[in-house]
Design an enzyme around this catalytic site. Structure first.
Site, PDB file in Angstrom:
ATOM      1  N   TYR A  18       0.813  -1.220   0.000  1.00 19.97           N
ATOM      2  CA  TYR A  18       0.000   0.000   0.000  1.00 19.97           C
ATOM      3  C   TYR A  18       0.849   1.274   0.000  1.00 19.97           C
ATOM      4  O   TYR A  18       0.700   2.132   0.853  1.00 19.97           O
ATOM      5  CB  TYR A  18      -0.962   0.002   1.201  1.00 19.97           C
ATOM      6  CG  TYR A  18      -1.792  -1.246   1.267  1.00 19.97           C
ATOM      7  CD1 TYR A  18      -2.851  -1.435   0.376  1.00 19.97           C
ATOM      8  CD2 TYR A  18      -1.500  -2.249   2.173  1.00 19.97           C
ATOM      9  CE1 TYR A  18      -3.593  -2.593   0.403  1.00 19.97           C
ATOM     10  CE2 TYR A  18      -2.243  -3.430   2.196  1.00 19.97           C
ATOM     11  CZ  TYR A  18      -3.285  -3.591   1.307  1.00 19.97           C
ATOM     12  OH  TYR A  18      -4.009  -4.747   1.328  1.00 19.97           O
ATOM     13  N   TYR A 146     -12.224  -7.919   6.465  1.00 20.97           N
ATOM     14  CA  TYR A 146     -11.058  -7.962   5.576  1.00 20.97           C
ATOM     15  C   TYR A 146     -10.738  -9.420   5.260  1.00 20.97           C
ATOM     16  O   TYR A 146     -10.630 -10.247   6.175  1.00 20.97           O
ATOM     17  CB  TYR A 146      -9.833  -7.297   6.209  1.00 20.97           C
ATOM     18  CG  TYR A 146      -8.621  -7.427   5.323  1.00 20.97           C
ATOM     19  CD1 TYR A 146      -8.473  -6.612   4.208  1.00 20.97           C
ATOM     20  CD2 TYR A 146      -7.664  -8.412   5.546  1.00 20.97           C
ATOM     21  CE1 TYR A 146      -7.395  -6.773   3.348  1.00 20.97           C
ATOM     22  CE2 TYR A 146      -6.579  -8.581   4.693  1.00 20.97           C
ATOM     23  CZ  TYR A 146      -6.451  -7.753   3.595  1.00 20.97           C
ATOM     24  OH  TYR A 146      -5.387  -7.927   2.733  1.00 20.97           O
ATOM     25  N   ASP A 247     -13.171 -17.142   8.190  1.00 20.99           N
ATOM     26  CA  ASP A 247     -11.805 -16.757   7.840  1.00 20.99           C
ATOM     27  C   ASP A 247     -11.037 -16.608   9.144  1.00 20.99           C
ATOM     28  O   ASP A 247     -11.136 -15.594   9.828  1.00 20.99           O
ATOM     29  CB  ASP A 247     -11.857 -15.441   7.044  1.00 20.99           C
ATOM     30  CG  ASP A 247     -10.478 -14.919   6.695  1.00 20.99           C
ATOM     31  OD1 ASP A 247      -9.486 -15.457   7.237  1.00 20.99           O
ATOM     32  OD2 ASP A 247     -10.382 -13.966   5.909  1.00 20.99           O
ATOM     33  N   LYS A 276      -1.381 -17.052   7.741  1.00 18.51           N
ATOM     34  CA  LYS A 276      -0.572 -16.239   8.665  1.00 18.51           C
ATOM     35  C   LYS A 276       0.271 -17.058   9.660  1.00 18.51           C
ATOM     36  O   LYS A 276       1.344 -17.500   9.314  1.00 18.51           O
ATOM     37  CB  LYS A 276      -1.461 -15.219   9.351  1.00 18.51           C
ATOM     38  CG  LYS A 276      -1.904 -14.134   8.359  1.00 18.51           C
ATOM     39  CD  LYS A 276      -2.339 -12.839   9.014  1.00 18.51           C
ATOM     40  CE  LYS A 276      -2.315 -11.708   8.007  1.00 18.51           C
ATOM     41  NZ  LYS A 276      -3.610 -11.216   7.581  1.00 18.51           N
TER      42      LYS A 276
HETATM   43  C1  LIG Z   1      -4.157 -11.301   6.235  1.00 16.42           C
HETATM   44  C2  LIG Z   1      -5.507 -11.803   6.042  1.00 16.42           C
HETATM   45  C3  LIG Z   1      -5.904 -12.368   4.825  1.00 16.42           C
HETATM   46  C4  LIG Z   1      -4.980 -12.439   3.631  1.00 16.42           C
HETATM   47  O1  LIG Z   1      -3.863 -13.259   3.834  1.00 16.42           O
HETATM   48  P1  LIG Z   1      -2.577 -13.070   2.890  1.00 16.42           P
HETATM   49  O2  LIG Z   1      -1.633 -14.153   3.333  1.00 16.42           O
HETATM   50  O3  LIG Z   1      -2.059 -11.690   3.131  1.00 16.42           O
HETATM   51  O4  LIG Z   1      -3.004 -13.260   1.488  1.00 16.42           O
HETATM   52  C5  LIG Z   1      -7.198 -12.841   4.723  1.00 16.42           C
HETATM   53  N1  LIG Z   1      -8.048 -12.765   5.751  1.00 16.42           N
HETATM   54  C6  LIG Z   1      -7.704 -12.252   6.945  1.00 16.42           C
HETATM   55  C7  LIG Z   1      -8.690 -12.231   8.065  1.00 16.42           C
HETATM   56  C8  LIG Z   1      -6.422 -11.725   7.126  1.00 16.42           C
HETATM   57  O5  LIG Z   1      -6.092 -11.170   8.299  1.00 16.42           O
END
Ligand SMILES: *Cc1c(COP(=O)(O)O)cnc(C)c1O
Length: 428
Positions: A18, A146, A247, A276
């Site tokens: 960004y 997100y 997620d 992550k």
């Molecule tokens: C960071 C994140 C993503 C994306 O993961 P990347 O490895 O950066 O592609 C998706 N969902 C959530 C909740 C996140 O915190």
């Protein structure tokens, strides 16, 4: 390489997250990292409050994780997953099935968090195609979410406050309910989910799945909401015949005080994404888990296969380090450690709330968030933080930390002191 030359080349040729290529934000050159410290080229050591974006739970240069990678490296760094399998993938899948909410027992390995979200979305659509319900081609999500930077994921990020507002015109249109407003710590009120319920009532024939971040909304606003929201959502999805996707890319592996945030609500989604901290923050990797029902329906549908297969699927190095990271986590008293961090954060809350310009202060598990009234001047705040010997990277009007779990009380205190000072001295 000469440090000035390095920074000059970086500024001219390399994109950072960004940022602008003509007016880039400053970057700090890190030479190495150990435990929860980043070491700059000039020798300064910074206590890391970010865990490299939720990921580095066991600290940098962890000897046990290093060894797992080196051992695997000496066998094979990579092999294609099409028509081939290997022990690291099998052992990791077994472990993930064991520790995630019960019922999730089919595993799809992929290359990053965003891709695991793409895979989850594709699974949901393919599930309904297999059931002969192609018209279920929309998703429902909540505002302030997100889910990543790829196009499928962007389409379910917050459309206004999200970072992807500029792409709205090219993204598929999904349904958005208001964000859950009752906080994790407050009294539950059914009103919180009534708008979402209404959308489901009205549009369940078009909706394939609900996707959201359980308990903690991360990059969309660092908000913690009530577990009852998820319980009710699970029943609504069952009632209206809609899949539920969690997620857990940011929340997974202990961050919120439970191994997965789903456990706060005691429910199982149909599809779940992890990433992550999966590899202990060592490399990019992700996985999408689903129930037998989802997997069997897709496999017995008209295509007969799930249509996805990235080149580096199931990378052995990533599988090996992920397995070791999970073992390491389970071998420590992680729950006690996270509780301890949470109690330190909560005990400091009132002090921060008294500061001028502070709108809210909240904590859950190993996450501490200060919401300021105005947006933070990131380069200014970072200059101050680095001078204080800490690494904290705010965004919008949020100054927050989620340190590696190996951090000690003294180091936590130094992070909190630095945040307190940046606010008090108006250095943001
Ligand atoms: C960071 C994140 C993503 C994306 O993961 P990347 O490895 O950066 O592609 C998706 N969902 C959530 C909740 C996140 O915190």
């Amino acid at each position: 390489m000469d440090i000035n030359e390095m920074l000059e080349f970086d500024r001219k040729h390399i994109w950072h997250p960004y940022t602008s290529m003509t007016n880039p934000l400053p970057v700090y050159p890190v030479k190495e990292a150990r435990g929860c410290k980043l070491v700059l080229y000039d020798g300064r050591e910074l206590i890391d409050g970010m865990a490299s974006w939720w990921a580095v739970i066991h600290g940098y240069n962890n000897p046990i994780l290093n060894e797992a990678i080196v051992d695997q490296l000496n066998k094979m760094a990579h092999v294609m997953f099409g028509g081939i399998t290997h022990e690291p993938a099998v052992l990791l899948a077994k472990k993930l099935i064991e520790i995630t909410p019960s019922g999730l027992d089919k595993v799809f390995f992929c290359c990053s968090g965003s891709v695991s979200v793409e895979v989850a979305i594709k699974m949901a659509f393919q599930y309904w195609i297999s059931k002969g319900k192609k018209e279920k081609s929309k998703l429902l999500t909540v505002l302030k979410g997100y889910h990543g930077d790829t196009f499928g994921a962007m389409a379910v990020c917050d459309p206004i406050n999200g970072m992807h507002e500029v792409f709205t015109h090219v993204l598929p249109k999904h349904f958005f309910a208001p964000e859950p407003k009752i906080s994790f710590y407050d009294e539950w009120n059914k009103e919180d989910i009534s708008k979402l319920k209404h959308i489901l009532e009205e549009h369940n024939n078009e909706i394939a799945a609900v996707i959201l971040e359980p308990i903690c909304q991360g990059a969309g606003g660092m908000r913690f909401y009530h577990p009852q929201y998820l319980k009710e959502l699970r029943s609504l999805c069952d009632e209206y015949n809609i899949l539920l996707i969690f997620d857990e890319i940011a929340t997974g592996f202990g961050r919120t005080g439970e191994l997965f945030a789903s456990f706060h609500a005691g429910i199982t989604p149909d599809i779940m994404c992890v990433g992550k901290a999966l590899t202990g923050g060592y490399m990019s990797f992700g996985a999408t888990l689903c129930t037998e029902e989802v997997a069997i329906t897709i496999s017995e549908g008209p295509t007969g296969v799930f249509m996805h297969g990235p080149t580096f699927m199931g990378n052995p190095l990533a599988c090996a380090v992920s397995l070791k990271s999970i073992e390491l986590l389970l071998s420590m008293d992680w729950k006690k450690k996270i509780k301890r961090m949470e109690s330190i954060f909560l005990s400091e809350r009132d002090m921060f709330l008294k500061l001028k310009g502070v709108k809210d202060v909240r904590a859950l598990g190993s996450i501490f968030v200060v919401e300021t009234e105005r947006s933070v001047n990131v380069p200014k705040a970072q200059r101050f933080f680095v001078k204080k010997g800490v690494w904290i990277r705010p965004f919008l009007n949020l100054i927050y930390i989620m340190p590696p779990y190996v951090i000690d009380d003294v180091e936590i205190k130094r992070l909190l002191d630095a945040i307190f000072e940046v606010l008090k001295k108006d250095e943001y």
